[in-house]
Write a protein that holds these residues in place. Structure first.
Motif, PDB file in Angstrom:
ATOM      1  N   LEU A 204      24.467  24.472 -15.267  1.00 29.16           N
ATOM      2  CA  LEU A 204      24.116  23.754 -16.153  1.00 29.16           C
ATOM      3  C   LEU A 204      24.160  23.435 -17.613  1.00 29.16           C
ATOM      4  N   SER A 205      24.057  22.850 -17.910  1.00 35.33           N
ATOM      5  CA  SER A 205      24.939  23.182 -19.865  1.00 35.33           C
ATOM      6  C   SER A 205      23.307  23.368 -20.226  1.00 35.33           C
ATOM      7  N   SER A 206      24.139  24.683 -21.451  1.00 38.93           N
ATOM      8  CA  SER A 206      22.587  24.993 -21.797  1.00 38.93           C
ATOM      9  C   SER A 206      23.223  24.154 -23.080  1.00 38.93           C
ATOM     10  N   GLN A 207      23.785  23.561 -23.999  1.00 40.60           N
ATOM     11  CA  GLN A 207      23.739  22.780 -25.083  1.00 40.60           C
ATOM     12  C   GLN A 207      22.768  22.231 -26.503  1.00 40.60           C
ATOM     13  N   GLY A 208      21.945  22.078 -25.452  1.00 42.15           N
ATOM     14  CA  GLY A 208      20.393  21.736 -25.984  1.00 42.15           C
ATOM     15  C   GLY A 208      20.988  20.251 -26.415  1.00 42.15           C
ATOM     16  N   VAL A 209      21.651  19.325 -26.207  1.00 39.15           N
ATOM     17  CA  VAL A 209      22.087  18.179 -26.439  1.00 39.15           C
ATOM     18  C   VAL A 209      22.429  17.455 -24.754  1.00 39.15           C
ATOM     19  N   ASP A 210      22.243  16.143 -24.730  1.00 38.03           N
ATOM     20  CA  ASP A 210      22.191  15.235 -23.973  1.00 38.03           C
ATOM     21  C   ASP A 210      23.190  15.152 -23.218  1.00 38.03           C
ATOM     22  N   THR A 211      23.894  15.912 -22.054  1.00 41.86           N
ATOM     23  CA  THR A 211      25.036  15.817 -22.057  1.00 41.86           C
ATOM     24  C   THR A 211      25.426  14.496 -21.413  1.00 41.86           C
ATOM     25  N   TYR A 212      24.096  13.114 -21.038  1.00 40.49           N
ATOM     26  CA  TYR A 212      24.886  11.894 -20.382  1.00 40.49           C
ATOM     27  C   TYR A 212      24.718  11.583 -21.570  1.00 40.49           C
ATOM     28  N   VAL A 213      24.504  10.917 -22.597  1.00 35.67           N
ATOM     29  CA  VAL A 213      24.991  11.201 -24.316  1.00 35.67           C
ATOM     30  C   VAL A 213      26.303  11.057 -24.302  1.00 35.67           C
ATOM     31  N   LEU A 214      26.787  12.367 -24.380  1.00 37.18           N
ATOM     32  CA  LEU A 214      28.122  12.609 -25.171  1.00 37.18           C
ATOM     33  C   LEU A 214      29.225  11.925 -24.131  1.00 37.18           C
TER      34      LEU A 214
ATOM     35  N   SER B 137      25.988   9.350 -14.183  1.00 36.16           N
ATOM     36  CA  SER B 137      24.658   9.203 -13.051  1.00 36.16           C
ATOM     37  C   SER B 137      25.452   8.773 -12.307  1.00 36.16           C
ATOM     38  N   ILE B 138      26.270   8.277 -11.499  1.00 35.44           N
ATOM     39  CA  ILE B 138      26.440   8.310  -9.800  1.00 35.44           C
ATOM     40  C   ILE B 138      26.858   9.693  -9.517  1.00 35.44           C
ATOM     41  N   TYR B 139      27.805  10.823 -10.209  1.00 38.73           N
ATOM     42  CA  TYR B 139      27.456  12.269 -10.157  1.00 38.73           C
ATOM     43  C   TYR B 139      26.359  12.555 -10.212  1.00 38.73           C
ATOM     44  N   TYR B 140      25.862  12.635 -11.259  1.00 38.96           N
ATOM     45  CA  TYR B 140      24.729  14.017 -10.781  1.00 38.96           C
ATOM     46  C   TYR B 140      23.043  13.252 -10.442  1.00 38.96           C
ATOM     47  N   GLY B 141      22.975  12.059 -10.546  1.00 42.17           N
ATOM     48  CA  GLY B 141      21.972  11.361 -10.588  1.00 42.17           C
ATOM     49  C   GLY B 141      21.273  10.575 -11.176  1.00 42.17           C
ATOM     50  N   LYS B 142      20.452   9.479 -11.058  1.00 43.34           N
ATOM     51  CA  LYS B 142      19.588   9.675 -12.542  1.00 43.34           C
ATOM     52  C   LYS B 142      18.131   8.329 -12.227  1.00 43.34           C
ATOM     53  N   GLY B 143      17.468   9.289 -12.800  1.00 40.72           N
ATOM     54  CA  GLY B 143      15.836   8.557 -12.498  1.00 40.72           C
ATOM     55  C   GLY B 143      16.048   8.623 -10.679  1.00 40.72           C
TER      56      GLY B 143
END
Ligand code: HEC
Length: 252
Positions: free
Chosen positions: A111-121, A191-197
């Motif tokens: 999982l991302s440890s970037q501290g930013v929302d990777t969905y936004v990126l 969203s398709i890859y990781y899901g959303k809500g």
């Protein structure tokens, strides 16, 4: 001399007619007489079947056969020699947000440890499958078949969010794609890859090529004229230092 010729030719005729007869059976599907059956029917060893235990009986000598082993972690399947096709199938560069561990059950994923929302990126990612006049029909047909089998029960065959799951009252909150025209291709992919809500992850069900294909198909719901040359729905995101897909394999 004549005598010998006669003997040889009659032996030859006998041999040929034996062969001919042997290869003719009553059943048109019959292969005839099998001289080396183990050449036609090799032992049926399947990959990923553990032959160490067959019907409750332990077979020590079969335990360590290759068929019982899983590929090493990070193994990438062979997708041929076309570099564009291969890079399309390399592992997805965007890591899921840390919160996905609890919300989408990604216990094994990095999982991302970037501290930013990777969905936004992900908004910066461009659909790598370019639509052309030649491939357009195939891409939309493939997208339709994936969508109708894996998504339409929620999203509806018209993409209006009224699939049978929703109509039955069993499920709520599925958006109408017509209201998502500002959503970028990259975020759709994410969203398709990781899901959303309430939508689960589909990355283990359909591969990257299939997801990008279905993204093209979803665009078609939003714009019936969507096709080659349509504006790519991607926006560069400020401060995006995450690797784009093609740089995925050279992390610093
Ligand atoms: C179990 C029902 C269900 C299935 C199956 C499903 N979805 Fe969804 N989908 C949803 C819900 C609910 C949302 C709204 C998520 C949210 O915004 O919280 C959604 C949202 C989306 C979005 C918008 C994502 C965003 O970033 O706003 C896209 C695109 C999408 N789905 C595509 C697909 C595709 C393609 C498939 C099939 C591979 C699929 N969905 C399968 C329920 C489903």
């Amino acid at each position: 001399m004549k005598m010998r010729f006669r003997i040889i030719s009659s032996i030859a005729i006998a041999a040929v007619s034996t062969l001919l007869l042997a290869s003719c059976g009553a059943d048109p599907d019959s292969p005839g007489l099998e001289y080396m059956p183990d050449m036609y029917r090799s032992a049926a060893i399947e990959p990923y079947v553990d032959y160490g235990e067959i019907q409750g009986k332990q077979n020590e000598d079969l335990k360590m056969l290759l068929s019982a082993k899983v590929p090493p972690f990070g193994t990438v399947p062979y997708y041929g020699t076309d570099s564009a096709a291969v890079s399309l199938m390399l592992p997805y560069a965007r890591l899921a947000n840390n919160s996905f561990r609890s919300t989408h059950g990604m216990f094994d994923a990095e999982l991302s440890s970037q501290g930013v929302d990777t969905y936004v990126l992900a908004a910066a990612d461009v659909n790598p499958m370019e639509l052309t006049e030649e491939n357009m029909k195939d891409v939309f047909d493939a997208g339709k078949s994936i969508f109708n089998s894996k998504c339409a029960h929620c999203h509806g065959e018209k993409g209006d969010g009224n699939g049978p799951m929703v109509e039955s009252g069993a499920y709520v909150g599925v958006p109408d794609y017509a209201n998502l025209t500002n959503l970028s291709d990259g975020q759709m992919f994410y969203s398709i890859y990781y899901g959303k809500g309430m939508m689960g992850a589909h990355g283990s069900i359909i591969n990257k090529k299939e997801i990008w294909t279905v993204v093209h198909y979803i665009r078609k719901f939003q714009d019936p004229n969507y096709g080659p040359g349509s504006v790519q729905m991607a926006a560069p995101v400020e401060g995006d230092d995450a690797p784009a897909d093609d740089e995925a394999n050279n992390p610093e």
